[in-house]
Design a protein around this motif. Structure first.
Motif, short mmCIF file in Angstrom:
data_model
loop_
_atom_site.label_atom_id
_atom_site.label_comp_id
_atom_site.label_asym_id
_atom_site.label_seq_id
_atom_site.Cartn_x
_atom_site.Cartn_y
_atom_site.Cartn_z
N GLU A 114 0.00 5.04 -6.24
CA GLU A 114 0.91 4.58 -5.19
C GLU A 114 0.16 3.62 -4.29
O GLU A 114 -0.97 3.90 -3.88
N ASP A 115 0.78 2.49 -3.96
CA ASP A 115 0.14 1.53 -3.07
C ASP A 115 0.36 1.95 -1.62
O ASP A 115 1.08 2.93 -1.35
N PRO A 116 -0.25 1.26 -0.65
CA PRO A 116 -0.14 1.68 0.75
C PRO A 116 1.27 1.70 1.32
O PRO A 116 1.53 2.38 2.30
N ASP A 117 2.19 0.94 0.71
CA ASP A 117 3.57 0.93 1.18
C ASP A 117 4.46 1.90 0.43
O ASP A 117 5.66 1.98 0.67
N GLY A 118 3.89 2.65 -0.52
CA GLY A 118 4.66 3.63 -1.27
C GLY A 118 5.20 3.13 -2.59
O GLY A 118 5.88 3.87 -3.30
N TYR A 119 4.91 1.88 -2.95
CA TYR A 119 5.34 1.36 -4.25
C TYR A 119 4.54 2.04 -5.35
O TYR A 119 3.33 2.25 -5.22
N LYS A 120 5.21 2.36 -6.44
CA LYS A 120 4.55 3.00 -7.58
C LYS A 120 4.00 1.94 -8.54
O LYS A 120 4.63 0.91 -8.78
N VAL A 121 2.82 2.23 -9.07
CA VAL A 121 2.19 1.40 -10.09
C VAL A 121 1.90 2.32 -11.27
O VAL A 121 1.16 3.30 -11.13
N GLU A 122 2.51 2.02 -12.40
CA GLU A 122 2.28 2.82 -13.61
C GLU A 122 1.08 2.24 -14.35
O GLU A 122 0.97 1.03 -14.52
#
Length: 131
Positions: A114-122
């Protein structure tokens, strides 16, 4: 046609650039302020934009956070060794929210950060996808 970039709105540009460069190993390709529009764009990636897709981070100067909604899913990155990648990401301060392992109902090996803004990275272990 060619895939050029994906844009994410971020609440703290420096924090996001640090995450994508220092935790996920991307390079800051270019950055530009637009004072009249009160926003900054930063493009990051794993190679030149002429040959590789980029991630565009948009920072609106008067906005500190965004409601992510329920339509957005994730961006995906291929890695050679997903277990080592997750160890390195955690050691660099990244947040692994789904430990590496086969996906449900298949054999593709995945993990999520999860990035600092809450976006998910698979993360997808190369050579296992499509199963």
């Amino acid at each position: 046609m060619r895939f050029l970039h994906t844009m994410l709105r971020v609440g703290d540009l420096e924090r996001s650039i640090t995450f994508y460069t220092q935790v996920l190993g991307m390079e800051l390709l270019r950055r530009k302020d637009f004072p009249d529009g009160k926003f900054t764009l930063a493009f990051l990636g794993y190679g030149p934009e002429a040959t590789h897709p980029a991630l565009e981070l948009t920072y609106n100067w008067d906005k500190e956070s965004y409601d992510l909604g329920d339509a957005y899913g994730h961006i995906a990155l291929g890695v050679d060794d997903i277990y080592k990648a997750c160890e390195d990401i955690a050691a660099a301060g990244g947040k692994v929210v789904r430990e590496p392992g086969p996906m449900k109902h298949g054999s593709t090996v995945i993990a999520f950060v999860e990035d600092p803004d809450g976006y998910k990275v698979e993360l997808i272990e190369l050579g296992t996808q499509g199963n």
